[in-house]
Write a protein that holds these residues in place. Structure first.
Motif, PDB file in Angstrom:
ATOM      1  N   VAL A  46     -36.617 -24.281 -30.591  1.00  0.00           N
ATOM      2  CA  VAL A  46     -35.886 -23.626 -31.669  1.00  0.00           C
ATOM      3  C   VAL A  46     -35.181 -22.403 -31.093  1.00  0.00           C
ATOM      4  CG1 VAL A  46     -36.011 -22.538 -33.941  1.00  0.00           C
ATOM      5  CG2 VAL A  46     -37.597 -24.393 -33.353  1.00  0.00           C
ATOM      6  N   GLY A  47     -33.888 -22.306 -31.334  1.00  0.00           N
ATOM      7  CA  GLY A  47     -33.135 -21.119 -30.950  1.00  0.00           C
ATOM      8  C   GLY A  47     -32.966 -20.205 -32.146  1.00  0.00           C
ATOM      9  N   TYR A  48     -33.065 -18.901 -31.910  1.00  0.00           N
ATOM     10  CA  TYR A  48     -32.969 -17.920 -32.993  1.00  0.00           C
ATOM     11  C   TYR A  48     -31.807 -16.957 -32.746  1.00  0.00           C
ATOM     12  CZ  TYR A  48     -37.720 -19.491 -34.050  1.00  0.00           C
ATOM     13  OH  TYR A  48     -38.830 -20.257 -34.338  1.00  0.00           O
ATOM     14  N   GLY A  49     -31.252 -16.461 -33.846  1.00  0.00           N
ATOM     15  CA  GLY A  49     -30.194 -15.462 -33.753  1.00  0.00           C
ATOM     16  C   GLY A  49     -30.154 -14.621 -35.013  1.00  0.00           C
ATOM     17  N   PHE A  50     -29.562 -13.451 -34.908  1.00  0.00           N
ATOM     18  CA  PHE A  50     -29.349 -12.586 -36.068  1.00  0.00           C
ATOM     19  C   PHE A  50     -28.166 -11.682 -35.772  1.00  0.00           C
ATOM     20  CE2 PHE A  50     -32.616 -10.716 -33.353  1.00  0.00           C
ATOM     21  CZ  PHE A  50     -32.125  -9.447 -33.097  1.00  0.00           C
ATOM     22  N   ASN A  51     -27.552 -11.165 -36.827  1.00  0.00           N
ATOM     23  CA  ASN A  51     -26.406 -10.276 -36.625  1.00  0.00           C
ATOM     24  C   ASN A  51     -26.849  -8.823 -36.548  1.00  0.00           C
ATOM     25  OD1 ASN A  51     -26.472 -10.959 -39.761  1.00  0.00           O
ATOM     26  ND2 ASN A  51     -25.588  -8.907 -39.580  1.00  0.00           N
ATOM     27  N   SER A  52     -26.017  -8.026 -35.935  1.00  0.00           N
ATOM     28  CA  SER A  52     -26.328  -6.619 -35.736  1.00  0.00           C
ATOM     29  C   SER A  52     -26.210  -5.834 -37.037  1.00  0.00           C
ATOM     30  CB  SER A  52     -25.384  -6.014 -34.700  1.00  0.00           C
ATOM     31  OG  SER A  52     -25.472  -6.684 -33.476  1.00  0.00           O
ATOM     32  N   ASN A  53     -26.827  -4.657 -37.049  1.00  0.00           N
ATOM     33  CA  ASN A  53     -26.738  -3.767 -38.191  1.00  0.00           C
ATOM     34  C   ASN A  53     -25.304  -3.290 -38.392  1.00  0.00           C
ATOM     35  OD1 ASN A  53     -26.364  -0.872 -36.953  1.00  0.00           O
ATOM     36  ND2 ASN A  53     -27.871  -1.909 -35.685  1.00  0.00           N
ATOM     37  N   GLY A  54     -25.018  -2.887 -39.612  1.00  0.00           N
ATOM     38  CA  GLY A  54     -23.684  -2.382 -39.941  1.00  0.00           C
ATOM     39  C   GLY A  54     -22.790  -3.423 -40.582  1.00  0.00           C
ATOM     40  N   ARG A  55     -23.127  -4.705 -40.416  1.00  0.00           N
ATOM     41  CA  ARG A  55     -22.463  -5.802 -41.123  1.00  0.00           C
ATOM     42  C   ARG A  55     -23.544  -6.562 -41.872  1.00  0.00           C
ATOM     43  NH1 ARG A  55     -16.864  -5.020 -41.027  1.00  0.00           N
ATOM     44  NH2 ARG A  55     -16.749  -3.359 -39.473  1.00  0.00           N
ATOM     45  N   TYR A  56     -23.214  -7.021 -43.045  1.00  0.00           N
ATOM     46  CA  TYR A  56     -24.217  -7.636 -43.894  1.00  0.00           C
ATOM     47  C   TYR A  56     -24.459  -9.096 -43.515  1.00  0.00           C
ATOM     48  CZ  TYR A  56     -23.428  -3.479 -46.732  1.00  0.00           C
ATOM     49  OH  TYR A  56     -23.323  -2.183 -47.163  1.00  0.00           O
ATOM     50  N   GLY A  57     -25.537  -9.674 -44.072  1.00  0.00           N
ATOM     51  CA  GLY A  57     -25.835 -11.073 -43.859  1.00  0.00           C
ATOM     52  C   GLY A  57     -24.671 -11.970 -44.276  1.00  0.00           C
ATOM     53  N   GLN A  58     -24.504 -13.077 -43.572  1.00  0.00           N
ATOM     54  CA  GLN A  58     -23.353 -13.962 -43.770  1.00  0.00           C
ATOM     55  C   GLN A  58     -23.777 -15.374 -44.149  1.00  0.00           C
ATOM     56  OE1 GLN A  58     -20.280 -12.684 -43.711  1.00  0.00           O
ATOM     57  NE2 GLN A  58     -21.219 -10.696 -43.305  1.00  0.00           N
ATOM     58  N   GLY A  59     -24.843 -15.496 -44.924  1.00  0.00           N
ATOM     59  CA  GLY A  59     -25.381 -16.804 -45.244  1.00  0.00           C
ATOM     60  C   GLY A  59     -24.401 -17.725 -45.943  1.00  0.00           C
ATOM     61  N   ASN A  60     -23.605 -17.185 -46.862  1.00  0.00           N
ATOM     62  CA  ASN A  60     -22.675 -18.053 -47.591  1.00  0.00           C
ATOM     63  C   ASN A  60     -21.660 -18.696 -46.664  1.00  0.00           C
ATOM     64  OD1 ASN A  60     -23.873 -17.625 -50.079  1.00  0.00           O
ATOM     65  ND2 ASN A  60     -22.528 -15.922 -50.636  1.00  0.00           N
ATOM     66  N   LEU A  61     -21.082 -17.918 -45.778  1.00  0.00           N
ATOM     67  CA  LEU A  61     -20.113 -18.483 -44.838  1.00  0.00           C
ATOM     68  C   LEU A  61     -20.766 -19.533 -43.954  1.00  0.00           C
ATOM     69  CD1 LEU A  61     -18.033 -15.408 -43.609  1.00  0.00           C
ATOM     70  CD2 LEU A  61     -17.275 -17.260 -45.088  1.00  0.00           C
ATOM     71  N   MET A  62     -21.963 -19.258 -43.486  1.00  0.00           N
ATOM     72  CA  MET A  62     -22.652 -20.225 -42.637  1.00  0.00           C
ATOM     73  C   MET A  62     -22.914 -21.526 -43.377  1.00  0.00           C
ATOM     74  SD  MET A  62     -25.448 -17.851 -40.705  1.00  0.00           S
ATOM     75  CE  MET A  62     -25.017 -16.225 -40.081  1.00  0.00           C
TER      76      MET A  62
END
Length: 388
Positions: A46-62
């Motif tokens: 399993v590969g994991y990733g997350f976005n950096s602080n200062g930009r919000y979560g992007q679940g809808n686009l994904m």
């Protein structure tokens, strides 16, 4: 070999702190798991990733665009030519299918987060640390596991006085950092100068301070700060104006001849190229802060490094924003100048694997497959819960 599922979860990383532009009381990020049918040590990779602080979560686009494109592709079309591993470049191309050029904003964060997870999975399938894989594929084959890091802090805390600010900075120095950062632009120039003087009063020989305006200033204010900051020996003066105001950045060199830094809010190779073409940045002293997790991922970052080389920039002038282990691996594998670090903030996503210590502002990366998230227990608990 194939990707069997991609999951996303939006998580809070809220805090009462603020910088010159935003407060973090409602900040979120996306955590992604790329689940494959490859088995290592009796478990699926399993590969994991997350976005950096200062930009919000992007679940809808994904969920609406990028994950469905990957899952609809023929599995073999996402593998390397030998068919023995995932190909992050092919997966990136798949995600970008039917996307127009330009518009490098939230889309770049969504793709960059998935890209991080893909690279983590790719390195795990190869049973190598990502920094080793990168050194072999794109570097000289020999990673430098010892990476420079600085402590990012000095935010505006409710009720924090100068003594508390000094205590905060001492805590970073006590943990082995020799370079620390504080925010400016969220108070008056006079107040910011008092805060700078307070931090400098606790620094010893060889220790340095960075200041960061988070893009707050107009031209006149940026110049006023540049003149006032010139009295100090700062590590850098960061992101004075809007990240796309290249004229402002170029003008500052006439008023500030010491190191400057910017780039964390530029989200593509093309934006980065415009900065080095038109922003007056000086490759002998200035620093570039592009963050792969916010700017389409490592696939795009490799293009950015090629572009920088063509414009006479060394990768060691790059110290990415974000404070995450992905950029640590890139720094070790491809010879970047270092990485940001958040010793206390945005946990458990910031920081290093357990047991890694800072010594004179350097850390040595452990020999862990992939990005090394499994070596950080509090972070891996969040990740494993998503993929379980």
């Amino acid at each position: 070999m194939k990707i069997v599922e991609i999951r996303e979860k939006t998580l809070p990383i809220s805090s009462s702190i603020r910088n010159a532009y935003i407060d973090f009381s409602k900040m979120t990020l996306s955590l992604v798991a790329v689940i494959t049918d490859v088995v290592r040590n009796g478990k699926p990779v399993v590969g994991y990733g997350f976005n950096s602080n200062g930009r919000y979560g992007q679940g809808n686009l994904m969920r609406e665009r990028f994950i469905p494109r990957i899952m609809a592709a023929k599995p073999d079309s996402l593998l390397d030519d030998a068919g023995t591993n995932l190909d992050p470049h092919k997966i990136w191309d798949c995600m970008f299918t039917n996307e127009k050029p330009g518009g490098h904003g939230e889309r770049s964060v969504a793709i960059g987060t998935i890209d991080m997870a893909v690279w983590d999975a790719t390195a795990k399938i190869a049973d190598k640390p990502l920094f080793q894989l990168l050194a072999e594929r794109y570097g000289n084959g020999q990673p430098n596991r010892k990476v420079f890091v600085y402590a990012a802090g000095g935010y505006y805390h409710p009720g924090q006085n100068l003594d508390a600010l000094k205590d905060e900075m001492r805590s970073y120095l006590d943990r082995g950092y020799s370079v620390v950062k504080k925010k400016i632009g969220g108070a008056s120039l006079d107040e910011d100068l008092r805060r700078i003087d307070a931090v400098l009063s606790v620094l010893q020989d060889g220790q340095k301070l960075c200041v960061d305006a988070n893009g707050r200033f107009d031209m006149d204010t940026a110049i006023a700060y540049a003149k006032a900051l010139s009295q100090y020996d700062l590590f850098w003066y960061e992101e004075a104006g809007d990240p796309l105001d290249f004229e402002l950045q170029a003008m500052l060199r006439n008023y500030y001849d010491k190191p400057m830094a910017t780039g964390e809010n530029l989200f593509s190779m093309q934006d980065a190229r415009n900065l080095v073409r038109y922003g007056g940045m000086r490759p002998d002293r200035d620093w570039l802060q592009f963050d792969c997790a916010l700017s389409y991922g490592l696939v795009e970052y490799l293009r950015t490094l090629d572009m920088l080389h063509a414009h006479g920039w060394s990768p060691n002038r790059c110290i990415p924003h974000g404070g995450h282990q992905m950029s640590l691996n890139i720094a070790a594998g491809l010879g970047l100048g270092g990485n940001e670090s958040y010793p206390d903030l945005f946990q458990p996503f910031g920081g290093f694997p357990d047991g890694v210590r800072v010594e004179n502002s350097y850390v040595t990366l452990p020999d862990l497959p992939g990005i090394g998230f499994e070596g950080k227990a509090d972070l891996y608990r969040e990740m494993e819960a998503l993929s379980r």
